[in-house]
Design a protein around this motif. Sequence first.
Motif, PDB file in Angstrom:
ATOM      1  N   ALA A   1       0.787  -1.232   0.000  1.00 37.84           N
ATOM      2  CA  ALA A   1       0.000   0.000   0.000  1.00 37.84           C
ATOM      3  C   ALA A   1       0.826   1.293   0.000  1.00 37.84           C
ATOM      4  O   ALA A   1       0.576   2.182  -0.839  1.00 37.84           O
ATOM      5  CB  ALA A   1      -0.993  -0.008   1.164  1.00 37.84           C
ATOM      6  N   PRO A   2       1.822   1.448   0.915  1.00 33.61           N
ATOM      7  CA  PRO A   2       2.529   2.739   0.924  1.00 33.61           C
ATOM      8  C   PRO A   2       3.204   3.059  -0.402  1.00 33.61           C
ATOM      9  O   PRO A   2       3.156   4.201  -0.872  1.00 33.61           O
ATOM     10  CB  PRO A   2       3.567   2.557   2.039  1.00 33.61           C
TER      11      PRO A   2
ATOM     12  N   LYS B   1       0.695   3.859  -3.263  1.00 28.49           N
ATOM     13  CA  LYS B   1       0.157   5.218  -3.101  1.00 28.49           C
ATOM     14  C   LYS B   1       1.189   6.263  -3.503  1.00 28.49           C
ATOM     15  O   LYS B   1       0.843   7.338  -3.977  1.00 28.49           O
ATOM     16  CB  LYS B   1      -0.286   5.447  -1.658  1.00 28.49           C
ATOM     17  N   ALA B   2       2.462   5.927  -3.346  1.00 25.89           N
ATOM     18  CA  ALA B   2       3.521   6.865  -3.730  1.00 25.89           C
ATOM     19  C   ALA B   2       3.860   6.746  -5.203  1.00 25.89           C
ATOM     20  O   ALA B   2       4.725   7.462  -5.709  1.00 25.89           O
ATOM     21  CB  ALA B   2       4.776   6.608  -2.896  1.00 25.89           C
TER      22      ALA B   2
ATOM     23  N   ARG C   1       3.132  -0.920  -8.909  1.00 28.08           N
ATOM     24  CA  ARG C   1       1.829  -1.079  -9.556  1.00 28.08           C
ATOM     25  C   ARG C   1       1.355  -2.492  -9.289  1.00 28.08           C
ATOM     26  O   ARG C   1       2.133  -3.444  -9.362  1.00 28.08           O
ATOM     27  CB  ARG C   1       1.961  -0.832 -11.066  1.00 28.08           C
TER      28      ARG C   1
ATOM     29  N   GLN D   1      -8.800  -2.105  -1.673  1.00 26.39           N
ATOM     30  CA  GLN D   1      -7.768  -1.060  -1.675  1.00 26.39           C
ATOM     31  C   GLN D   1      -7.266  -0.763  -3.076  1.00 26.39           C
ATOM     32  O   GLN D   1      -6.850   0.352  -3.376  1.00 26.39           O
ATOM     33  CB  GLN D   1      -6.571  -1.498  -0.827  1.00 26.39           C
ATOM     34  N   PHE D   2      -7.309  -1.776  -3.943  1.00 29.89           N
ATOM     35  CA  PHE D   2      -6.805  -1.609  -5.313  1.00 29.89           C
ATOM     36  C   PHE D   2      -7.882  -2.097  -6.279  1.00 29.89           C
ATOM     37  O   PHE D   2      -7.754  -3.153  -6.895  1.00 29.89           O
ATOM     38  CB  PHE D   2      -5.493  -2.380  -5.526  1.00 29.89           C
TER      39      PHE D   2
ATOM     40  N   SER E   1      -8.662  -1.637   5.774  1.00 24.25           N
ATOM     41  CA  SER E   1      -7.326  -1.030   5.861  1.00 24.25           C
ATOM     42  C   SER E   1      -6.250  -2.018   5.423  1.00 24.25           C
ATOM     43  O   SER E   1      -5.198  -1.627   4.933  1.00 24.25           O
ATOM     44  CB  SER E   1      -7.046  -0.553   7.289  1.00 24.25           C
TER      45      SER E   1
ATOM     46  N   GLU F   1      -0.632   4.823   8.461  1.00 28.78           N
ATOM     47  CA  GLU F   1       0.149   4.070   7.475  1.00 28.78           C
ATOM     48  C   GLU F   1       1.450   4.807   7.211  1.00 28.78           C
ATOM     49  O   GLU F   1       1.442   5.867   6.575  1.00 28.78           O
ATOM     50  CB  GLU F   1      -0.658   3.982   6.189  1.00 28.78           C
TER      51      GLU F   1
ATOM     52  N   GLN G   1       3.802   8.929   2.171  1.00 29.37           N
ATOM     53  CA  GLN G   1       2.727   9.916   2.342  1.00 29.37           C
ATOM     54  C   GLN G   1       2.553  10.352   3.789  1.00 29.37           C
ATOM     55  O   GLN G   1       1.721  11.226   4.081  1.00 29.37           O
ATOM     56  CB  GLN G   1       1.379   9.306   1.868  1.00 29.37           C
TER      57      GLN G   1
ATOM     58  N   GLN H   1       0.159  13.287   5.004  1.00 28.18           N
ATOM     59  CA  GLN H   1      -1.180  12.971   5.498  1.00 28.18           C
ATOM     60  C   GLN H   1      -1.289  13.045   7.025  1.00 28.18           C
ATOM     61  O   GLN H   1      -2.349  13.343   7.553  1.00 28.18           O
ATOM     62  CB  GLN H   1      -1.583  11.566   5.029  1.00 28.18           C
TER      63      GLN H   1
END
Lengths: 330, 509
Positions: free
Chosen positions: A215-216, A219-220, A224, A236-237, A295, B347, B351, B355
């Motif tokens: 996830a982190p 998001k950055a 992919r 989440q995706f 989450s 998280e 970010q 965030q």
Amino acid sequence: MYARGKHVLAGATALLVATLASGCGNSGSGSDASPTPKEFLVDTGAGGGSDIFAREIEKILGDNHITSAHWPVRAITEGDGLGLMAYLRSHSGKNDEIAAFTSKWMVEADAMKNAPASIEDTTPIAELADETQLVAVPTSLGYTTLKQLLDAGRTKQITLVGGSAESVSTLAAVALQQYSHTSWKYLFFHDNGSRISALLRGDAQVMVDSAATFAPEVKAGKLRILAALGAKRVSQFPDAPTLHELGIVIPGLPDQLQFRGIAGPPNMPPKAVKYYQGLLAKMVKTDDWKKYMESQGDTTDFITGDKLTTLLKNFDTSMAPLIAALPEGQ
Amino acid sequence: MTVNSTVDLLHGLSAAATPTNLMWVAIGVLIGTAIGIMPGLGSPSAALAILLPLTLQLNPTTGLIFMAGIYHGAKFAGSTGAILLNIPSEPSSVVLCIDGHELAKQGRAGPALGLSVISGFVASTLGVLALTVAAPLVASLAIDFGPPEFFSLILLGLVLVVTMSGKSRIKGFIAMALGLLAGTVGVDLLSGQQRYTFNSLNLYNGIQFLPMVLGLFAVSEVLINIEKSTKRKVFPVPKKIRDLLPTWEDLRNTKRAIMSGSVVGFFIGCLPGGGSTIASFVSYGVAKNISKHPEKFGNGSLEGVAGPEAANNSEVGGAMIPLLSLGIAGSSSTTVMLAALLIFGVEPGPQLFQQHPEIAWPVIASLYIGNFMLLLLNLPLIPMWVQLLKIPYWILYPFIFTMAIVGAYSERSSMFDVEMMVVVGLIGYGLRKLEIPISPLLMAFVLGPKLELALRQSLVLSDGSPLIFLQRPISLGVLVVGAVAALAAFLVKRHQRGRTHIALPQPSA
């Protein structure tokens, strides 16, 4: 004589303490009545996947007043999942100890010759969550579909980074290679941090793991997700298609590769099993649980009884050929 | 430091410096110190894990500030057992046993402890400053450190092990070989094959560090001293307060070791999988190489304490970089912190600063605050800690033995680990009777598996070609630095031997 007396005193003290220490860890006995769990056992150290899972369950049960009992989390890391299954087997009939299990326990047992324990040495109480495995690649490589990755494997060497030879994610990767008639290199690290670093550094081109791991970086914009290896897309995706949607059918590959649940010692009294199932059934309906699942990118999958037994048996059967095809068997 | 990050840091300081948060930092530092001193329980990750249920009862900012206090406290306290009792509480404290305990034997336990506190404070401060200023740059450097780079770095550390072997190189090699052999036990990560487990689940994960260190240091120490008279005091203890703390000259003489240790610890600490163990070993070697008196290392050199302790503490700031910037836990301690962050619903990752700045910056600010708390707490307590050395053997050693048993059992709730500790203790006793040094054994035990794994990972990447270690620039750089340092040490030693021969009195005619 005085000095000798001190030696004796010192030795006696140490022996006494050693004797007391040998009594540590002995569990008490349970009864058929509604049990109070003495310990919530996990096979990972603090901060590990099962540890976090167990602590979240304990927190949600408490915050939602489903139970007032405190379930202290205790790690039995000796021998990983095999060790914890062996521990549960030695506490047959007890109702005051439960453990957080994962599908990895079954793979570990199947991958080892003469495994000292197996899931049959436990009382599976409930499956709670399906941790859908995802295929991730660095965005810098330019792959936007799983097909591109699998096709690339035919002309160049692809390196998979993972945790160990018999992890669920490695087995899923074995299945993908068999499907695409390719052969990947394996690069294993002990911890997720090193694996993600290897992916970002370019030492590896693909990794299979859960949503929370990626996830982190997704998001950055550094990673992919190409596909979800399950029956449904991951919340989440939502853009990552499933294998079914991609038209990729891998016979025998179960929809649920990595799942988590709760198990107890073998021969757990049926009343105790029903009691825990009741608590967990309430828990999975709470908003806190749904938020936690979201989450993590996991799906709630509350399965008990015969359906659970069948699921575990089918998983075992499906994994056997993949375990046999591992790069270097045991 | 950019204007934005300065402003954010000041906001973070104001959020961290509330009475509630200050109280929790102080409590965290106190508890971390108390747990960190215990042989067997003292690693920061153990302290954090033990207190995780309490941490999770707090709100996220306060909980993480509390954890930062525990982490700092446990780190500082680990040196106390190593210096006073020759019992390290975690891998990174092993190096302190070499010179720190020698200093204690010479009646200089106070200055050794004081210097470890001060060097730790300076290094932590520098580490946190570097974290504030250079996090994004260092984060990308950390990513570039892969298996070949780790191999070169660990090889450098192992070469330093040989230089610590004392008078006999052969005995040092024997110790190293035993340590490497002990490190092979367990299930191999790459092949899944069991090595020397004798089909026992107890050895599935290999021999654990705690039984090994407690056996080699605590149990063997007790056995060795049982032979001696119990009437004597443990070591001489000065009476004057000023003799219980480092002098200004001590601080001047160790400033190079402190600075070099700070830099080494910070950079190695920010590597995922790096950690304070490698940092302390490498910084010991660096301190020895740049010292004006390298011959004192191994015989009670304050630089041999200041350098590794600086590295051990500046690693705190370094380890936060992959955790906060990338969401990657680089060590067992930051793994626990990551777990807390996730359970709090935060998280970490690229970010986080955008965030959740209300969490990220107070945590960084709390590291500054924790530093001051540690200095205030630990420096005045040194004269008290040193008094431990006055406790008669017949009281002290059963206590040590008891704590060792508790420590060995506590990690995995396993009696096997206690049994292993006793067996290793007997082996350690035998080695010490044969004057085979045990520090190289333990260091090889810790570094050997990492070296083997890095080597095999590198050869996977290069399809078996060893040239990868020369083709990757960082790996090549580390190897060159190591070779230069080894050559320099050899030339200096030869030069010193030459001067000694010249200085010897000539026989009269």
